[in-house]
Design a protein around this motif. Structure first.
Motif, short mmCIF file in Angstrom:
data_model
loop_
_atom_site.label_atom_id
_atom_site.label_comp_id
_atom_site.label_asym_id
_atom_site.label_seq_id
_atom_site.Cartn_x
_atom_site.Cartn_y
_atom_site.Cartn_z
N ILE A 48 2.26 -2.93 -5.65
CA ILE A 48 3.23 -1.70 -6.31
C ILE A 48 2.88 -1.65 -7.88
CG2 ILE A 48 5.64 -1.69 -7.30
CD1 ILE A 48 6.56 -3.34 -4.96
N LEU A 51 -0.01 0.89 -7.74
CA LEU A 51 0.71 2.11 -7.15
C LEU A 51 1.34 2.94 -8.58
CD1 LEU A 51 2.14 1.42 -3.73
CD2 LEU A 51 0.28 3.04 -4.34
N GLU A 52 2.30 2.06 -9.16
CA GLU A 52 2.90 2.43 -10.24
C GLU A 52 1.89 3.04 -11.30
OE1 GLU A 52 6.81 2.01 -13.10
OE2 GLU A 52 5.73 0.19 -12.27
N LEU A 266 11.11 -3.41 -4.83
CA LEU A 266 10.68 -3.48 -3.57
C LEU A 266 11.66 -3.74 -2.52
CD1 LEU A 266 8.41 -3.03 -1.49
CD2 LEU A 266 7.82 -5.40 -1.65
N SER A 269 13.77 -0.84 -2.30
CA SER A 269 13.29 0.31 -1.45
C SER A 269 13.72 -0.24 -0.01
CB SER A 269 11.91 0.54 -1.90
OG SER A 269 11.79 1.15 -3.16
N LEU A 315 7.08 -0.09 5.86
CA LEU A 315 6.49 0.04 4.68
C LEU A 315 6.22 1.20 4.06
CD1 LEU A 315 3.92 -2.91 4.91
CD2 LEU A 315 6.24 -3.05 4.00
N ALA A 316 5.86 2.45 5.08
CA ALA A 316 5.99 3.73 4.72
C ALA A 316 7.17 4.37 4.37
CB ALA A 316 5.29 4.55 5.90
N TYR A 319 7.71 2.82 0.95
CA TYR A 319 6.90 3.38 -0.22
C TYR A 319 7.32 4.68 -0.55
CZ TYR A 319 2.87 6.42 -2.06
OH TYR A 319 2.16 7.03 -2.83
N LEU A 322 9.90 4.19 -3.22
CA LEU A 322 9.06 3.57 -4.23
C LEU A 322 8.65 4.74 -5.04
CD1 LEU A 322 7.11 0.39 -3.02
CD2 LEU A 322 8.93 0.56 -4.90
N PHE A 323 7.89 5.69 -4.30
CA PHE A 323 7.34 6.91 -5.20
C PHE A 323 8.45 7.71 -5.90
CE2 PHE A 323 5.90 11.20 -5.11
CZ PHE A 323 4.94 11.27 -5.75
#
Length: 367
Positions: A48, A51-52, A266, A269, A315-316, A319, A322-323
């Motif tokens: 994460i 990704l951030e 997380l 999400s 998880l997809a 995500y 999260l995005f």
């Protein structure tokens, strides 16, 4: 730890066949579950953070981290090692007990909340009948740690940040709980597994997102506020409270607050995925199974394949949220404290309560 029943029976037979007693098997199972939880969440934190940084760099037209490991993926690990080696400083006039215990009270409940979050069919550490209630109860402990950290620092800015964190958490936990109760009414269960199963019949057409659009918006906003993400990061606003409750912390204790924020994000999400978007179920309605597709798979291969697909789907979906959370950080301006409290008490609370009453009315009408 609860896994697929056939696989669980095979593991139990293997342990008993190796000479393990029932007590030693139970202890080993608990330790294994704890290690899986900690390692999984830690890996999620590293991903994460990477990704951030990459998404933020893309939004700002930068490159982002690229030197620590391939594509900079180990940059978060390097930062963690650096914080671990830093000196731990305790304020001489502060309350050392509260100062030291504050980070632990913040971090531990976040890890405990992962016990009731299913990643796939049967892939859950503890399938509790009151799973969502347990998650809400455990997540409400963390603000107490922030208040302890702020008060124990003997710093007016830290104390101000702790008070803001407590006020913000109380304001948004109530709408959050009301939205969860609405989902429980629709599913007739407080178990996270049952909630996902109730959405599995018609693919994405059966998601609670379509039956609870108002609750989804209220839940998502409340979860952002609970995670102290922009535009709701008032407890640690650098321009106003000089990083808030973290001001006097250094080393690994400062890293603990840093660590707690990302698994909390997380968790939120994954909770949105479980409660509103069908969890591990594939979103295509009326999809045939493996036999109907002509795939000659054995039972064990089919189970492993379906479990793997379920985890990837979960998880997809997580995500995606999260995005949205990361993109929100660089899109919306920070609100004032009075605006934040007004949004929680004067808007989200009535909306969530009205949504709950409307859901209960429809459920009684259908009966």
């Amino acid at each position: 730890m609860v896994i697929n029943k056939n696989l669980e029976e095979q593991v139990i037979d293997l342990f008993y066949g190796s000479g393990f007693s029932k007590e030693s098997f139970g202890f080993t199972w608990i330790i294994t579950s704890i290690l899986i939880s900690v390692l999984g969440v830690t890996t999620g934190i590293l991903v994460i953070v990477w990704l951030e940084r990459k998404i933020s760099a893309g939004i700002q037209q930068r490159i982002g981290p690229e030197h620590a490991g391939p594509l900079g993926i180990t940059q978060a690990l390097a930062d963690g090692i650096k914080l671990l080696l830093k000196e731990d400083i305790i304020p001489s006039r502060g309350d050392s007990f509260l100062f030291n215990i504050g980070p632990a009270v913040v971090v531990v409940p976040v890890f405990l909340s992962y016990l009731v979050i299913p990643l796939g069919h049967g892939i859950i550490l503890a399938d509790l009948d009151i799973g969502v209630f347990y998650w809400i109860a455990v997540s409400s402990i963390a603000p107490l740690g922030l208040l302890m950290a702020g008060y124990g620092s003997n710093n007016k800015y830290s104390f101000l940040g702790g008070l803001r964190a407590a006020a913000q958490s109380i304001s948004y936990e109530i709408p959050l709980a009301l939205c969860v109760l609405s989902i429980s009414l629709l599913s007739n269960s407080l178990s996270t597994v049952d909630i996902v199963e109730a959405q599995s019949k018609y693919g994405f057409l059966g998601w609670n997102l379509w039956r609870q659009p108002i609750g989804f918006v209220a839940f998502f906003i409340s979860s952002l506020a609970e995670c102290e993400r922009l535009p709701f990061d008032l407890p640690e606003a650098e321009e106003e409270s000089v990083a808030g409750y973290q001001t006097e912390y250094s080393g690994i204790k400062f890293g603990s607050f840093y660590v707690a924020s990302y698994p909390n994000l997380l968790t939120s999400s994954l909770s949105v995925t479980v409660l509103y978007s069908g969890g591990w179920n594939l979103s295509l309605p009326f999809l045939p199974n493996f036999d109907q597709l002509g795939w000659n798979l054995t039972n064990e291969t089919s189970e492993v394949f379906s479990i793997t697909i379920g985890i990837i789907i979960t998880l997809a979906k997580a995500y995606l949220f999260l995005f949205i959370s990361i993109a929100t950080r660089w899109t919306l301006p920070r609100v004032r404290m009075d605006q934040l409290l007004d949004l929680g008490w004067k808007f989200l609370l009535p909306v969530a309560l009205g949504n709950l009453l409307l859901t209960a009315s429809f459920q009684l009408f259908l009966l």
